[in-house]
Design an enzyme around this catalytic site. Sequence first.
Site, PDB file in Angstrom:
ATOM      1  N   ARG A 217       5.586  13.209  56.076  1.00  0.00           N
ATOM      2  CA  ARG A 217       5.117  13.894  55.329  1.00  0.00           C
ATOM      3  C   ARG A 217       6.113  15.104  55.153  1.00  0.00           C
ATOM      4  NH1 ARG A 217      -1.048  14.826  55.907  1.00  0.00           N
ATOM      5  NH2 ARG A 217      -0.774  13.943  57.821  1.00  0.00           N
TER       6      ARG A 217
ATOM      7  N   GLN B  57       9.600   6.588  73.780  1.00  0.00           N
ATOM      8  CA  GLN B  57       8.750   5.794  72.979  1.00  0.00           C
ATOM      9  C   GLN B  57       9.580   5.157  71.951  1.00  0.00           C
ATOM     10  OE1 GLN B  57       5.280   7.309  70.782  1.00  0.00           O
ATOM     11  NE2 GLN B  57       4.295   5.521  70.529  1.00  0.00           N
TER      12      GLN B  57
ATOM     13  N   ASP C 107       3.405  18.769  67.765  1.00  0.00           N
ATOM     14  CA  ASP C 107       3.333  19.274  66.649  1.00  0.00           C
ATOM     15  C   ASP C 107       2.297  20.288  66.257  1.00  0.00           C
ATOM     16  OD1 ASP C 107       1.482  17.520  66.324  1.00  0.00           O
ATOM     17  OD2 ASP C 107       2.237  16.512  64.702  1.00  0.00           O
TER      18      ASP C 107
ATOM     19  N   ARG D  29      53.383  56.814  58.463  1.00  0.00           N
ATOM     20  CA  ARG D  29      53.358  56.507  57.035  1.00  0.00           C
ATOM     21  C   ARG D  29      54.667  57.118  56.186  1.00  0.00           C
ATOM     22  NH1 ARG D  29      48.870  61.050  56.918  1.00  0.00           N
ATOM     23  NH2 ARG D  29      49.972  63.050  56.887  1.00  0.00           N
TER      24      ARG D  29
END
Length: 457
Positions: A15, A73, A103, A438
Amino acid sequence: MYKCSLILAAGQGKRIKSDLPKVLHKVAGKEMVNHVIDTMRKASIEDINVIIGKGAELVKEKTASRNISYSLQEEQLGTGHAVKCAIDFLKGKKGVVGVFAGDAPLIKSETVEKLFDLHVSGNNAATLLTSIVEDPTGYGRVVRNGDDVLKIVEHKDCNEEELKINEMNAAIYCFDIESLLNSLEKLSNDNNQGEYYLTDVIGILKEEGKKVGAIEIDYEETIGVNSRVQLAEAEEILRQRINLKHMENGVTIIDPRSTYIGDDVEIGKDTIIYPGNVIEGNTKIGEGVTLYPNSRIVNSIILNNVEIQSSVIIDSKIGESTTVGPFAYIRPESVIGDNARIGDFVEIKKSTIGNNTKVSHLTYIGDAKVGENCNFGCGTVVVNYDGKDKHTTVIGNNSFIGCNTNLVSPVKVEDNTYIAAGSTIVNDVKEGELAVARAKQRNIEGWVSKRKLTDKK
């Protein structure tokens, strides 16, 4: 008295409609099965066996740090069959085993302690948790004779009288280990589902004249998650619990409904948390911290009196009285010192920033070691990647980095140095030096008029 626990975690959960095993879906930032394992630890249950099936390797991976054992299982043939799969874990042991669902993450440690304590003090062969609900549809019913528990009947196997019972089985148990093992040998799958029900063990024990006890608890603790809707319900309940705990410990949470704090987060007193904050993992927040709206903090240490605004901090440490944000990004393995300033649109990655250093805005610092009392001008970039490898930049104490500077790693900038704005630094800068890198400015007289750029069209 020896105590251990089994956690049933073998089902996929149709589900919930996910490729991820159901027990690995997260509630309050943690997998449900890990919530249950951690609850066992808080209740002083050290020997834990998780029964796995669908997605077994992934469940092992996500629980590997918990110091537990596993039983497999392979086929899901009911809760009784699941416990049968753990016989090797139980064999030869004497004492008490608790059986919990992977759960059902809302069970409290004090309830677990009470279950074990009353089971032992009552000299029961089995003790179960129950709840009274208005609508017990779908739940197993607890059939009693007064205080005496006779049996549990699954909803689909109930007769008319049993369907009227509103005391439902919470599917959480304690058993005497030897009694449980003996009953498992007698378990049958002669029922409407063709499954082995753990609930039938209660009937077997009663037939043998053994004592079965029950403890009624709040239904909220028993809620199992079988769908995304129930997942959201469990999230809301646990989040409320967590926020309440912190508020009772002296933390101000201005809007608990829009504040998300993980189960393992620690927060000191007098910290103020504004709406929209998400605090996850093993985060530790000190005292007197102010979290203005909309920050995310994950697995980080925030020391006392820090202010954070609308920023992301992951796997890092922020020193005392430092300010972060708005819109700063502190990436993993960064350490920010005390009284520092990490400003807007600043990104720090795998770097250390010294005490009293200011990185005020629009700057990237990656793979760098920055000293104390430094100042970074707007638009500074530590150029740490050459297209193949990452390199380190080291900046000493009391250094001033001008705006729009590029520090091309690897490079070392020593103490008490200045770098002029707009410089690209590729060589080391010695102590006391000013680095200017620079092109020399040229002003070309009459250039605009010669090209008639000011003429109107």
